[in-house]
Design an enzyme around this catalytic site. Structure first.
Site, mmCIF file in Angstrom:
data_model
loop_
_atom_site.group_PDB
_atom_site.id
_atom_site.type_symbol
_atom_site.label_atom_id
_atom_site.label_comp_id
_atom_site.label_asym_id
_atom_site.label_seq_id
_atom_site.Cartn_x
_atom_site.Cartn_y
_atom_site.Cartn_z
ATOM 1 N N ASP A 142 171.261 109.220 110.484
ATOM 2 C CA ASP A 142 171.698 107.914 109.992
ATOM 3 C C ASP A 142 172.866 107.249 110.725
ATOM 4 O O ASP A 142 173.095 106.070 110.510
ATOM 5 C CB ASP A 142 172.051 108.039 108.491
ATOM 6 C CG ASP A 142 171.817 106.754 107.751
ATOM 7 O OD1 ASP A 142 171.037 105.929 108.229
ATOM 8 O OD2 ASP A 142 172.435 106.558 106.690
ATOM 9 N N CYS A 222 170.948 92.482 99.063
ATOM 10 C CA CYS A 222 170.846 93.890 98.660
ATOM 11 C C CYS A 222 172.234 94.471 98.367
ATOM 12 O O CYS A 222 173.160 94.348 99.176
ATOM 13 C CB CYS A 222 170.153 94.681 99.772
ATOM 14 S SG CYS A 222 170.111 96.441 99.426
HETATM 15 S S1 SF4 Z 1 169.719 95.772 95.488
HETATM 16 FE FE1 SF4 Z 1 167.512 95.907 95.246
HETATM 17 S S2 SF4 Z 1 166.757 96.326 97.311
HETATM 18 FE FE2 SF4 Z 1 168.932 96.738 97.353
HETATM 19 S S3 SF4 Z 1 169.091 98.958 96.960
HETATM 20 FE FE3 SF4 Z 1 169.304 97.898 94.969
HETATM 21 S S4 SF4 Z 1 167.247 97.810 94.096
HETATM 22 FE FE4 SF4 Z 1 167.038 98.293 96.290
#
Ligand code: SF4
Ligand code: SF4
Length: 304
Positions: A142, A222
């Site tokens: 990563d 996100c």
């Molecule tokens: S915000 Fe949505 S896409 Fe991003 S990690 Fe959380 S659940 Fe997944």
């Protein structure tokens, strides 16, 4: 080495190390150019289901992982389940009360970079034993500019699900540990099962910010990206998207039918905002949360 013998070895080592799956991909010149062509198309077309702003920064190096590893003759990838990573006993006040912040469940565990690197190194050492020769290797977990998720998909460790993560055997709650090997190994995989997305869609329904849709992933929405990668101040709408999250999000990876169901790490907001650097580094010394740096966690924890 014969492909079936290698597959048997992979199965045996997966069982020994508690892994979900393993795959080896031969990297002859034809395969390398096929992969580079595909990677170039992915990056050129800006397929956002495979990219994030963080990945974009090292685009050129990711688009051809073999340019800086001309010696690589095969690629090994392992699916290391979240629940095999040891929990940490951290000096965090219990019972955070009503005003708390949260971190993704893996923050409460030993840093997966450390754990997965160790697993990959041990796995490679065992492969050296069975192939009766030692070989050069480079483990990637990563933090190097290598397109590990895409290479793992090519190798057959899993397929990319609607949550934009690799899904293997109906689970996304694992980390990818991989290694480039200077060893001429054949293609071999232990299997990843069918991608269950068609009859599921749970991650799309659960994502709290709308970052996921059936044919797109919007990293700017996100929580993982906003909390860990986004530099500078957060805009009001970004702060709203974060909610109480200050580090990562595992809602969509936990959503897959066979994923480990885990709870986020809760911390008292005031405690975190008053934490000094020395205590932060002492308490989170072995947690991946250390990567986010205290200033960023405090930025995320602040209320408007
Ligand atoms: S915000 Fe949505 S896409 Fe991003 S990690 Fe959380 S659940 Fe997944
Ligand atoms: S939650 Fe369901 S739809 Fe989403 S990635 Fe997992 S299996 Fe696919």
């Amino acid at each position: 080495m014969d492909a079936e013998i290698l597959r048997e070895q992979l199965l045996r080592l997966c069982s020994e190390f508690g892994l979900l799956s393993a795959a080896v991909m031969r990297l002859d010149e034809e395969r390398k150019s096929e992969i580079v062509k595909e990677l170039s198309a992915v990056y050129r077309d800006g397929n956002r289901s495979l990219l994030s702003p963080y990945l974009l920064r090292s685009l050129a190096r990711r688009a051809n992982p073999f340019a800086e590893r001309p010696w690589a003759k095969s690629f090994l990838c392992l699916a290391v389940p979240l629940d095999t990573i040891p929990e940490l006993d951290m000096d965090i006040p219990k019972n955070p009360g009503n005003d708390f912040v949260t971190a993704a469940a893996y923050a409460a565990k030993l840093d997966y970079h450390i754990f997965c690197t160790e697993i990959a190194e041990k796995f490679v050492a065992r492969l050296e034993t069975v192939s009766v020769s030692s070989f050069k290797s480079e483990v990637c977990v990563d933090i190097k500019a290598a397109p590990e998720k895409i290479l793992a998909k090519f190798a057959g460790l899993g397929d990319i699900g609607l949550n934009n993560c690799l899904v293997c055997k109906g689970s996304s709650s694992f980390f990818i540990a991989s290694a480039f090997l200077d060893a001429e190994l054949p293609d071999a995989r232990t299997g990843c099962g069918e991608l269950p997305c068609g009859s599921c869609g749970k991650c799309l329904r659960l994502c709290p910010t709308g970052a996921l849709s059936p044919d797109d992933f919007c990293p700017e929405k996100c929580i993982s990206y906003l909390s860990m990668e986004k530099k500078g101040e957060l805009r009001t709408e970004e702060r709203k998207m974060l909610g109480e999250s200050i580090f990562g999000c595992d809602i969509c990876t936990a959503a897959c039918p066979n994923s480990t169901k885990s709870s986020p790490l809760k911390m008292d907001r005031k405690w975190l905002l008053n934490l000094d650097k020395k205590d932060f580094e002492r308490i989170f010394a072995k947690s991946p949360i250390l990567y986010a740096r205290l200033e960023r966690l405090k930025r995320n924890a602040e209320k408007d």
